[in-house]
Design an enzyme around this catalytic site. Sequence first.
Site, PDB file in Angstrom:
ATOM      1  N   GLU A   5      -1.265  -9.361   3.392  1.00  0.00           N
ATOM      2  CA  GLU A   5      -1.063  -9.963   4.715  1.00  0.00           C
ATOM      3  C   GLU A   5      -2.365 -10.389   5.368  1.00  0.00           C
ATOM      4  O   GLU A   5      -2.385 -11.292   6.205  1.00  0.00           O
ATOM      5  CB  GLU A   5      -0.286  -9.003   5.631  1.00  0.00           C
ATOM      6  CG  GLU A   5      -1.033  -7.749   6.119  1.00  0.00           C
ATOM      7  CD  GLU A   5      -1.006  -6.572   5.141  1.00  0.00           C
ATOM      8  OE1 GLU A   5      -0.711  -6.797   3.947  1.00  0.00           O
ATOM      9  OE2 GLU A   5      -1.277  -5.435   5.574  1.00  0.00           O
ATOM     10  N   CYS A  13       0.835  -1.195   0.000  1.00  0.00           N
ATOM     11  CA  CYS A  13       0.000   0.000   0.000  1.00  0.00           C
ATOM     12  C   CYS A  13       0.882   1.263   0.000  1.00  0.00           C
ATOM     13  O   CYS A  13       1.465   1.577  -1.021  1.00  0.00           O
ATOM     14  CB  CYS A  13      -0.986  -0.047   1.168  1.00  0.00           C
ATOM     15  SG  CYS A  13      -2.491   0.865   0.811  1.00  0.00           S
ATOM     16  N   HIS A  31      -3.541  -5.212   0.599  1.00  0.00           N
ATOM     17  CA  HIS A  31      -2.933  -5.767   1.813  1.00  0.00           C
ATOM     18  C   HIS A  31      -2.961  -7.302   1.790  1.00  0.00           C
ATOM     19  O   HIS A  31      -3.872  -7.915   2.355  1.00  0.00           O
ATOM     20  CB  HIS A  31      -3.678  -5.255   3.051  1.00  0.00           C
ATOM     21  CG  HIS A  31      -3.442  -3.807   3.303  1.00  0.00           C
ATOM     22  ND1 HIS A  31      -2.357  -3.347   4.017  1.00  0.00           N
ATOM     23  CD2 HIS A  31      -4.128  -2.713   2.912  1.00  0.00           C
ATOM     24  CE1 HIS A  31      -2.396  -2.027   4.055  1.00  0.00           C
ATOM     25  NE2 HIS A  31      -3.463  -1.610   3.394  1.00  0.00           N
TER      26      HIS A  31
HETATM   27  N1  GLN Z   1      -2.015   6.578   3.017  1.00  0.00           N
HETATM   28  C1  GLN Z   1      -2.081   5.839   1.806  1.00  0.00           C
HETATM   29  C2  GLN Z   1      -3.428   5.971   1.115  1.00  0.00           C
HETATM   30  O1  GLN Z   1      -4.380   6.329   1.747  1.00  0.00           O
HETATM   31  C3  GLN Z   1      -1.747   4.379   2.034  1.00  0.00           C
HETATM   32  C4  GLN Z   1      -2.744   3.673   2.891  1.00  0.00           C
HETATM   33  C5  GLN Z   1      -2.236   2.345   3.381  1.00  0.00           C
HETATM   34  O2  GLN Z   1      -1.040   2.096   3.376  1.00  0.00           O
HETATM   35  N2  GLN Z   1      -3.104   1.508   3.873  1.00  0.00           N
HETATM   36  O3  GLN Z   1      -3.546   5.681  -0.050  1.00  0.00           O
END
Ligand code: GLN
Length: 548
Positions: free
Chosen positions: A522, A380, A520
Site C-alpha cells: 500500500e 504483513c 506493505h
Molecule cells: N507484528 C507483526 C511483526 O512484527 C506484523 C507487523 C506488521 O503487520 N507490520 O512481524
Amino acid sequence: MTRYIFITGGVVSSLGKGLASAALGALLQARGFTVRLRKLDPYLNVDPGTMSPFEHGEVFVTDDGAETDLDLGHYERFTGVSARRTDSVSSGRIYSTVLEKERRGDYLGKTIQVIPHVTNEIKDFINIGDGEVDFCLCEIGGTVGDIEGLPFFEAIRQFSQDKPRGQCIFMHLTLLPYLAASGELKTKPTQHSVKELRAIGIAPDVLVCRSEHPIPDREREKIGLFCNVRKEAVIAAYDLKSIYEAPLAYHREGLDQAVLDAFGISPAPRPNLSRWDDVMDRLTHAEGEVRVGIVGKYTQLEDAYKSIVEALTHGGMAHRVRVRAEWIDAEIFGREDASPMLEGLHAILVPGGFGERGTEGMIKAAQYAREHQIPYLGICLGMQMAVIEAARNLASLPDAGSEEFDHESSGERRFTPVVYHLKQWVQGNHTVARKVGDNKGGTMRLGAYTAKLTPGSKVSDIYNATSIEERHRHRYEVDMTYRDALEDHGMIFSGLSPDAKLPEIIEVKDHPWFIGVQFHPELKSKPFAPHPLFADFVRAAKDVSRLV
Ligand code: GLN
C-alpha cells in the site's frame, strides 16, 4: 538553485496542511519543476515508530527504512517522489542529536542553547540536499503558538535570512469560521494567527484559508489588508469530496500562480494537468461499487490504515469501480461468531498490526475467505495470520501461532511458532543482527527489500515481473520449516527473499484470489499508478460482485 517553501498552520489543527503541501508539490511538478517535500514535527518522540496508531495514525515507511509521519504518504501519493529518511524529523530527533554531540564534546565546552545549537541543527537538516531540486517544500507540524514548535519557527526564520533574498517564502494555512447567526465568515482568527507569526519574525507571502463557504472578494481584500498579504495571494481552500481533487481545486484558486509570483518567477511555465484530469475522470466516472471488509485491530481510527484505504481507492480507479471499505473490529470474533458480518463482502483484507489482540479474529477471517472462495489480501500480520490458519486447519498443527504472542523472556509457550522472531537477516550484501533487548525502534526489518517471484505464479503474473522491491516493517517471519507441509495443502510460497531464506509472499492454489504479503504494498500505490496487487485485488472483488 533550490527555492524553499515553508508551510505553517494557524487557528486550529487538522486544516489539511499536509494535503495542501502535497497538492502544491504536484502543481509545481505540473509546471515542469522538480520538488521534494519534508515534514518537521515538533513532538518529542524521536520518530513515530513507537507511537500508537490510535494516537498518530499510520507510520509511513520509506525505502531507506525510516518510520515517518503519515503526511509523507500524501507527499508520495501526489508527487510520486519517494521520500527518504532525511525528509522527516522531529524535535526528539533534533534534541537527541544535539545531546549526543554535547556528550561527545563536539561543542568544545560551550553552553548549549536552543538558539543557536538547536536551531542550527534544524537548519542543517532543512539544507540537506540543497541544490538537488527546484523546490523544497517544508511543512512544520502543529500550529503557530505551540510551545514546542518555537525552535522550528525560529529556525525557518533564520534560514530565510541565511539564503539570498527571494529564495524562501512562507505559506500559512488558517481557518475562516462561519457564523450562521450573522451569516458571516470571520477573519479575526486569521488576523490573530498571522499576528502571532509576525511576532516571531515571519511574514507570510501566501495565505491559504480553509472555508466551508465561498469567500467574498471584500473579505479577501480585508484579509490581505490586515495580514499584509497581496489579495491574489489569499487563496481559498474549500472542502473537497476527494483529496485527489486538491491539485485541480488549488490550481483553480490560483495557489501555484501565487507561489510563483511570490518568488518572482515570470513568465510562469504553463501547467500540464492531464495527470490530474485523468485521476478525476476515473474517480467521478466509476461504475458500481465493491465492498471490501477490513478486519483489523485499529478500525476505530481510519488514519491508522491511511495508505491501505488510499491504495484500495487507486485499485478502484484502475477498474473504474468505487471501493467501499467496511471496518470490522477483529476482536469481535472473540465475543461472537462474526461470520454473518463477512457474508456479502466482495473481498476481505487483513492489514498489518502488532500484538496478539484481535488475531484470533483475523485468523477466522482468513479461514472464511479461504473456505468461501472470497478474494483475500493479507498484509504483513495479515499474511502471518493466513499461514497460521492454514497450519491449524490444513496442515494438522492445531496449536500453530506466532512467537509474538508468546512471551519470549518468560519462556511461556502456548503455540507452536510457525511465525518466529527473526534476529538475523541479509540486506543487500550485508547481514543485520538484532537482540531481544534492543531499542524498540531498532529491532525491525524496515524499508525496501527485494523479493524473487516464482515464474508462473499468480503474483508474478500480477506484477508482470520475477523480481520486485517492497517496503517492510516487521519483527516476525513465517518459518520456512513449514513450507512443504503447507505447499502440500495448496498454500504456495511464491515469493522469497533473494537468499531464499525468508518467505515474502504466499498464495493459495485453487482459489480465485488469496494472497498474503510480508511487506506493505500500500505504501507504494499512487492515484496515477495504482499498485498492481491492489488493482488486481479490486478486479477480483469486482468479479465477485458481478456474480452475486
Ligand atoms: N507484528 C507483526 C511483526 O512484527 C506484523 C507487523 C506488521 O503487520 N507490520 O512481524
